[in-house]
Design an enzyme around this catalytic site. Structure first.
Site, PDB file in Angstrom:
ATOM      1  N   GLY A 133      -6.993   3.301   1.717  1.00 53.42           N
ATOM      2  CA  GLY A 133      -7.873   3.359   0.548  1.00 53.42           C
ATOM      3  C   GLY A 133      -7.221   3.929  -0.689  1.00 53.42           C
ATOM      4  O   GLY A 133      -6.000   3.924  -0.816  1.00 53.42           O
ATOM      5  N   HIS A 152       0.859  -1.196   0.000  1.00 53.72           N
ATOM      6  CA  HIS A 152       0.000   0.000   0.000  1.00 53.72           C
ATOM      7  C   HIS A 152       0.884   1.233   0.000  1.00 53.72           C
ATOM      8  O   HIS A 152       1.853   1.301   0.761  1.00 53.72           O
ATOM      9  CB  HIS A 152      -0.928  -0.002   1.213  1.00 53.72           C
ATOM     10  CG  HIS A 152      -1.887   1.156   1.199  1.00 53.72           C
ATOM     11  ND1 HIS A 152      -2.975   1.190   0.354  1.00 53.72           N
ATOM     12  CD2 HIS A 152      -1.909   2.326   1.871  1.00 53.72           C
ATOM     13  CE1 HIS A 152      -3.631   2.330   0.532  1.00 53.72           C
ATOM     14  NE2 HIS A 152      -2.996   3.033   1.441  1.00 53.72           N
ATOM     15  N   LEU A 173     -10.129  -3.473   4.607  1.00 60.17           N
ATOM     16  CA  LEU A 173      -9.214  -2.861   3.634  1.00 60.17           C
ATOM     17  C   LEU A 173      -8.010  -2.187   4.310  1.00 60.17           C
ATOM     18  O   LEU A 173      -8.179  -1.334   5.186  1.00 60.17           O
ATOM     19  CB  LEU A 173      -9.985  -1.825   2.791  1.00 60.17           C
ATOM     20  CG  LEU A 173      -9.188  -1.204   1.639  1.00 60.17           C
ATOM     21  CD1 LEU A 173      -8.860  -2.238   0.585  1.00 60.17           C
ATOM     22  CD2 LEU A 173      -9.951  -0.029   1.035  1.00 60.17           C
ATOM     23  N   ASP A 174      -6.806  -2.565   3.889  1.00 60.44           N
ATOM     24  CA  ASP A 174      -5.560  -1.936   4.344  1.00 60.44           C
ATOM     25  C   ASP A 174      -5.385  -1.995   5.861  1.00 60.44           C
ATOM     26  O   ASP A 174      -4.711  -1.147   6.448  1.00 60.44           O
ATOM     27  CB  ASP A 174      -5.497  -0.464   3.878  1.00 60.44           C
ATOM     28  CG  ASP A 174      -5.494  -0.352   2.370  1.00 60.44           C
ATOM     29  OD1 ASP A 174      -5.024  -1.287   1.708  1.00 60.44           O
ATOM     30  OD2 ASP A 174      -5.951   0.678   1.844  1.00 60.44           O
ATOM     31  N   ALA A 175      -5.998  -2.981   6.482  1.00 59.22           N
ATOM     32  CA  ALA A 175      -5.943  -3.060   7.945  1.00 59.22           C
ATOM     33  C   ALA A 175      -5.258  -4.329   8.439  1.00 59.22           C
ATOM     34  O   ALA A 175      -5.235  -4.598   9.633  1.00 59.22           O
ATOM     35  CB  ALA A 175      -7.359  -2.977   8.516  1.00 59.22           C
TER      36      ALA A 175
END
EC number: 3.5.1.10
Lengths: 284, 284, 284, 284
Positions: A201, A192, A227-229
């Protein structure tokens, strides 16, 4: 020469290290690496150990079986044992950005990566020539809203056929569904392009530009449903200034993305990452 | 509760880790930290281990004695064992620069440092008010060419009287003689204001300016007879540009010096540094 | 010798630089520094210029007046002109943490900071001895929910009495009200102990620990009404690992906080910061 | 639209900036970038300026001519003026290492580099397939002690034929002779795999390993007759530990080399580097 790597975590109890090291000695192993960590807040013990076994009659399966009955059950361990004879198989998922792909294949070519890349999957055809020039099979599986489920089934079939161990999303611009995530828990690595948890995001460089940060970053993490966690494996940052346009941020960021993702891949492939409670323990 | 830290190095042999961990278990200890390193080039094994012992009748001396006969002699180990009850005593040597002194005493005051500072020695009187404000004894021992030997004798007497364990040269602008070095081998920590081995000797910021480097650094190392050539404990750097004057380099460098020296002090005081063949092994 | 610093921003138009530099020449000034930046997205021109004027009959006021009528009105500039004879006056607000205070006062003492510190305000009495040892007036103004407005009036009175130019919140653990913010727009510098915009608000180190980040940071920014959302002046980060406890994060973070805040103070005091649309332009 | 970049250095005199900016205005130019630097020690003024000229009848040659007679002679300037229509031509010299080559060609392919690569020269044939896959002419010019002069003549001929502006030694493992250096003064960029001036010469990673440094680096510099002593363009470093073998140092170093060299290439190609007295001024 046989070499194995053992990863263990369990409730922290007295005597675990001695029990494990004794067991190795009894199996005629020579410990060449041992590191451990105790998460005192959660009272969890983590260990990574490498051991060599001289002699032709060593069997990894027999070792695993003995380990299970002698140690794992006693201490209620979660454990994994890998033979160095088996290089992990990594599937690469890409879209249109080529910088991470070039970087990974360049390292792969030069022997820097201790893994095999059986194939590359992309939802676009654009990067096929790069795959070709490195002589790696390339499967073009387009993804649309309508065909997403079907596309994922094709992906899963390929992953199964090639016995893939883990997946790397090298700027794959699609959200992976829970079906795939559940088949490969803590085995899908994403890059990311921000220092998470900032700028979760889409379009993080645009958000970074707008906020006027003086540092940008990149984060490699395991993919989870949120998401992205997911658990963070590796992060790095670079200093920027007001003179950077969004385009300049993106160009600078590409260097971060390449190196952070490559480091995460190396850590995972060398079995140096353990995950617990959405956090990673990274052994040296 | 008794807690000890063990540091070992010896020729790398099979079975050391298991032997040591077994020994701890037999002594009713609970290992709470273990890390090891093998220098494959020199075939040397290094280990750091922390263990807790519950019960009032634990004796560090008895443990040491048993360790020596049971293990150390067998494996021909070099070893050190520290009880957590004994905080190391650190003497501070300073001259006229105050930034490292403020930094160290600020950390000391806030409880960040796991050590005691029995006194400060300086060849100048200038920094006495700082020592006074922190209520630490300050000894002014001037050094001239003629009085150097005599001054060093006074220093040695103070070091002995206060049972000093290690010495920190916090920008002490004098070369320490071999007499002192031999009494405190790998126990005198210096901060040099360059990324060694670049810019050995006097006025490194001036040399860095002249060479036009884009990065300056600071290095903390143990003092050996050869100037600025001892084992490196910690280094850090900062980016600079052509806009930096020498004065700006020096100001920027002060921040590096403070932090690099503080980190080296913490590593040493927490017994995380081992020295072998003029290099350090730094445990986490 | 008179030296002035000019800061300008306005709509980007052709001919601004030439007009300004000509004006300086006509006023018998010698330009010793000029840097500019154009925000192409917003079409805004920023410039910082330093000029020297030889001769005793230079008047900053007369210069300002001529600048206004000749240039500023023509280009509809926002502008500030500072004489180097006037050092900015900085008020320090602290609570109980001493690391930033020691760091700032140490730098102040050594002449590193081009400013004056007329006084220190704290809502607690704890740090008074440090202020005393540096011989700086210390005002203890307790703050409770009930007395907050009254306390702020006392603060404002002191700020006015001493002609304070800007305020530094050196880990001042109170939220500053809009009354104070409006009196000192882009003149209140805060240090937040995370790499903003990650971990806004209270206990960022705890949040960082929980999220399992591999990097922690510190951010210095101007205070605006929205919490931790003001223009960012300076940021820095440090790498951490799973071995760091929250206490270790906090200790490592202190070093970041000190250096990031000190750098922000220097940039502001040297008139190198311009703010536009909640972002900063930082001149070299 | 015509855009030019002007680089100037000369003795620092009053009025230069105003004279130059006025000149641009008189030529109907719009200044879109201006930065300057004064080396106070040597009393030298440096300036970089970008200007746009609207209208079809702008001639770079006429501008240069007017600049020369109006300004350059008056202030005794050393100056260079570049039209943005002319992309610089960069020759790549390589040997057997492919990491910098992949990195540069990947950036080139993605449009990140504002330059043209007419050809690649190598003393070995190994990397020809990479050049082929990027469709860039590859000339194999072997170099032995006996054929060195002859090989260099071939190189010079190619450089002349293709109107090469500057040369990049992307881990070219040969010492370049003074003949080539004199033809391309401050136009041959090398990447050295250490933080110069530490570890000059061959095998710097081995020397770094032996010295036990905690930081490794890479340095990009212009080639001069003295080995690894030319003006430094860019440097970067990475932290390492005792756990790094020489092989691990080399692998980590490759990432530094790639990024440091790429940054140096971009700075040079964008005409942001000025050299004076063996040091560089790097404009933003």
């Amino acid at each position: 020469m046989n070499k194995i790597t053992i990863l263990i975590h369990c409730k922290d109890l007295s005597g675990i290290i001695a029990s494990v090291t004794n067991f190795i000695v009894e199996q005629n192993g020579n410990i060449i690496y041992l590191d451990q960590h105790v998460d005192r807040e959660q009272d969890i013990f983590f260990m990574r150990l490498e051991s060599e076994f001289i002699g032709d009659n060593f069997s990894t399966d027999a070792f695993k079986s003995a380990f299970k009955t002698t140690l794992a059950e006693k201490f209620e361990m979660k454990w994994r044992i890998y033979s160095s004879h088996n290089k992990p198989k990594m599937a690469l998922f890409v879209s249109k950005y080529d910088h991470c792909l070039y970087d990974i294949l360049g390292r792969y070519n030069s022997g820097e990566l201790n893994l095999e890349i059986p194939f590359i999957i992309s939802n676009h055809i654009d990067l096929k020539p790069i795959a070709d020039s490195f002589k790696i099979p390339f499967f073009h599986i387009p993804v649309t809203k309508a065909t997403k489920a079907e596309a994922e089934d094709k992906q899963l079939e390929l992953l199964k056929t090639y016995n893939v161990d883990f997946i790397v999303l090298a700027r794959y611009m699609q959200i992976v569904s829970s079906k795939l995530i559940n088949k490969y828990p803590n085995k899908i690595i994403n890059i990311h392009h921000s220092f998470l948890p900032a700028f979760v995001g889409a379009k993080p460089y645009h958000s970074a530009y707008k906020r006027g940060v003086k540092i940008i970053g990149a984060t490699s993490h395991y993919v989870t449903e949120e998401l992205d966690a997911g658990p963070i494996i590796e992060q790095d940052v670079a200093h920027i200034s007001h003179t950077y346009t969004i385009e300049a941020l993106i160009a600078k960021g590409r260097d971060l993305e390449k190196i952070v993702l490559a480091n995460a891949i190396k850590l995972h492939a060398n079995r140096k990452v353990m995950v617990f409670n959405n956090k990673t323990v990274i052994f040296s």
